[in-house]
Design an enzyme around this catalytic site. Structure first.
Site, PDB file in Angstrom:
ATOM      1  N   HIS A  85      11.697  16.934  -6.676  1.00 21.65           N
ATOM      2  CA  HIS A  85      10.692  17.538  -5.799  1.00 21.65           C
ATOM      3  C   HIS A  85      10.393  16.631  -4.608  1.00 21.65           C
ATOM      4  CE1 HIS A  85       7.021  19.535  -4.571  1.00 21.65           C
ATOM      5  NE2 HIS A  85       7.282  20.489  -5.431  1.00 21.65           N
TER       6      HIS A  85
ATOM      7  N   HIS B 211       1.135   2.437   1.597  1.00 24.05           N
ATOM      8  CA  HIS B 211       0.745   1.583   0.477  1.00 24.05           C
ATOM      9  C   HIS B 211       2.048   1.066  -0.134  1.00 24.05           C
ATOM     10  CE1 HIS B 211      -0.506   0.567  -3.612  1.00 24.05           C
ATOM     11  NE2 HIS B 211      -1.771   0.579  -3.198  1.00 24.05           N
ATOM     12  N   PRO B 212       2.137  -0.230  -0.481  1.00 21.43           N
ATOM     13  CA  PRO B 212       3.422  -0.792  -0.905  1.00 21.43           C
ATOM     14  C   PRO B 212       4.078  -0.057  -2.089  1.00 21.43           C
ATOM     15  CG  PRO B 212       1.575  -2.333  -1.287  1.00 21.43           C
ATOM     16  CD  PRO B 212       1.072  -1.240  -0.417  1.00 21.43           C
TER      17      PRO B 212
END
Lengths: 299, 299
Positions: free
Chosen positions: B78, B164-165
């Site tokens: 997805h 965000h990492p």
């Protein structure tokens, strides 16, 4: 619980109103539907709620019916044995049939004691196996019952073995929800409709929990297979519909349309959707409204 | 309000549990459904309740998802841009879309501030017209967004313009109720599934309010036409299903089964039942449970 009391008055508005009023005003009981039919001279109400409030409302409506109806003068097309003719209790959602049977019996006992009307218990609530059939309880209608009520076979389950002078007797029962589902055929061949009805109904070896008759809808130029489904789990609507379609096709007849008469439980229709859409693993709990219904407070 | 957060974890049970737990335990919010799909590697939950408790529950679940999911290792069928991939708010019954938009924006701002994840507002909640489309927001998925997030076109609506990492980015939106309806084909031909999806979806001239993609369900040896129906009145489920069936038949492929993913409004399924049973004059008010839902106090 659902309760569908039938009263023997479908013509006089003021009597109908006096019966309906207590069904409408009882806290905890909800009148979903009522229909008065002048030909049948009969009033059918659909009430839902907890057993306590529903019984209270029906008792008050019954008292009004007994006050307003004199069965000695009652004429109508529908079989009947009393002013409060039948009072079936139907399990809904969280209530079991066994509980409904208890409700029906408790109601029958109180009804006969307070209103002085003899009561016959029928279908699931019956004490006597032969009284499971409402047709047998009402056999010969009020007029025959008047003569036979003293006989051992026809003694009431509650109350004295004599009719109420103006209100006759009452049948109180517990039964499964009943789906009225009619399939109209693109044909005027009433024999075909009757033979299809015979092919699908339980009594002649067809589908379990299915009653069916062939009906001529002369005004519409159609014939109908008029069906009651009492067990939509054993005989889902899709199976019933396809059985009629196949039987009709064998006779070279097409299905024109179908009709759902009155109320239906959501599950019966959802099962049909799931069948035709080939929905794997479908669960009624995926239906938003059914979940909202189960929440402690409605959002 | 309803909220249907999608998390990028459909395989590891302990991570799934850690995300679901806060959705289950928030007073005033009700977890109606959740499903984890290993092929999609995705978890979809459906929560209903008042806006406050629902937002609180989703924030706590999001924190668990961010703690448990590393998008650098995420693979799944997805499209996705983050560990908390999309958070749509959906108006239910008594709430208006405008109110839902306010809820979504407030949630997006707080989410990005507290969890340090950049947020894109989509559909009805979008500030930028081109972000109304979730496909555009997710274009190229996480991997492309990683390169483009600094560009003017792709700056987030809330938070700093960097991913965000481990958790990537999140799309927060307000939208109409969406039916997730997948049709599985008895075939492993992913090109066929894609071309069927193209044939039926609105964006290529197919059915209105229908989105569709072809998906390979390798673990099950099937391909799927994965469908979202946003307007089941314009494109009823029966019409969508028959369109897929017909397109598949043209390619010599049979429909294996279909799936309804998550919640569906009763009307969409009842309409399918009415269609296939050829029910004339059917009305949702004939469905007992829907009537019960509208009563002032539930029985």
């Amino acid at each position: 619980v659902e309760c569908v009391p039938n009263f023997s008055e479908g013509r006089r508005r003021e009597v109908i109103d006096s019966i309906i009023a207590p069904l409408r005003s009882q806290p905890g009981a909800h009148l979903l539907d009522w229909r008065a039919d002048p030909d049948h001279n009969r009033l059918v109400a659909t009430l839902v709620g907890s057993p306590g409030p529903v019984q209270e409302a029906v008792l008050r409506a019954a008292a009004a019916a007994i006050a307003g109806i004199d069965m000695r003068e009652h004429r109508g097309a529908h079989p009947r044995i009393g002013a409060v003719d039948v009072v079936p209790f139907v399990p809904l959602r969280s209530i079991a049939m066994a509980e409904c049977v208890e409700v029906a019996r408790g109601f029958g006992e109180r009804f006969s004691r307070e209103l002085k009307v003899p009561v016959y218990l029928y279908e699931e609530a019956a004490f006597l196996p032969e009284r499971r059939s409402l047709e047998k309880v009402r056999k010969g209608e009020l007029e025959t019952l008047a003569k036979e009520i003293g006989s051992r076979d026809r003694r009431p389950d509650y109350g004295e073995p004599r009719l109420h002078p103006t209100a006759g007797a009452t049948a109180v029962g517990a039964r499964a929800f009943l789906l009225a589902f009619n399939v109209n055929l693109d044909s005027t061949d009433i024999d075909a409709a009757r033979s299809i009805a015979r092919a699908i109904r339980a009594s002649s070896g067809g589908l379990p929990g299915v009653k069916a008759v062939g009906v001529d809808l002369a005004q519409r130029g159609l014939v109908q297979v008029s069906i009651n489904v009492t067990d939509p789990v054993a005989s889902p609507l899709a199976v019933v519909f396809e059985a009629v379609r196949e039987q009709a096709a064998r006779r070279g007849i097409a299905v024109a349309e179908s009709e759902l008469y009155g109320m239906a439980p959501a599950e019966a229709l959802l099962a049909a959707a799931a069948h035709y859409l080939k929905l794997a693993g479908f669960d009624a709990s995926q239906v938003l409204e059914l979940r909202l219904l189960d929440l402690p407070g409605k959002p």
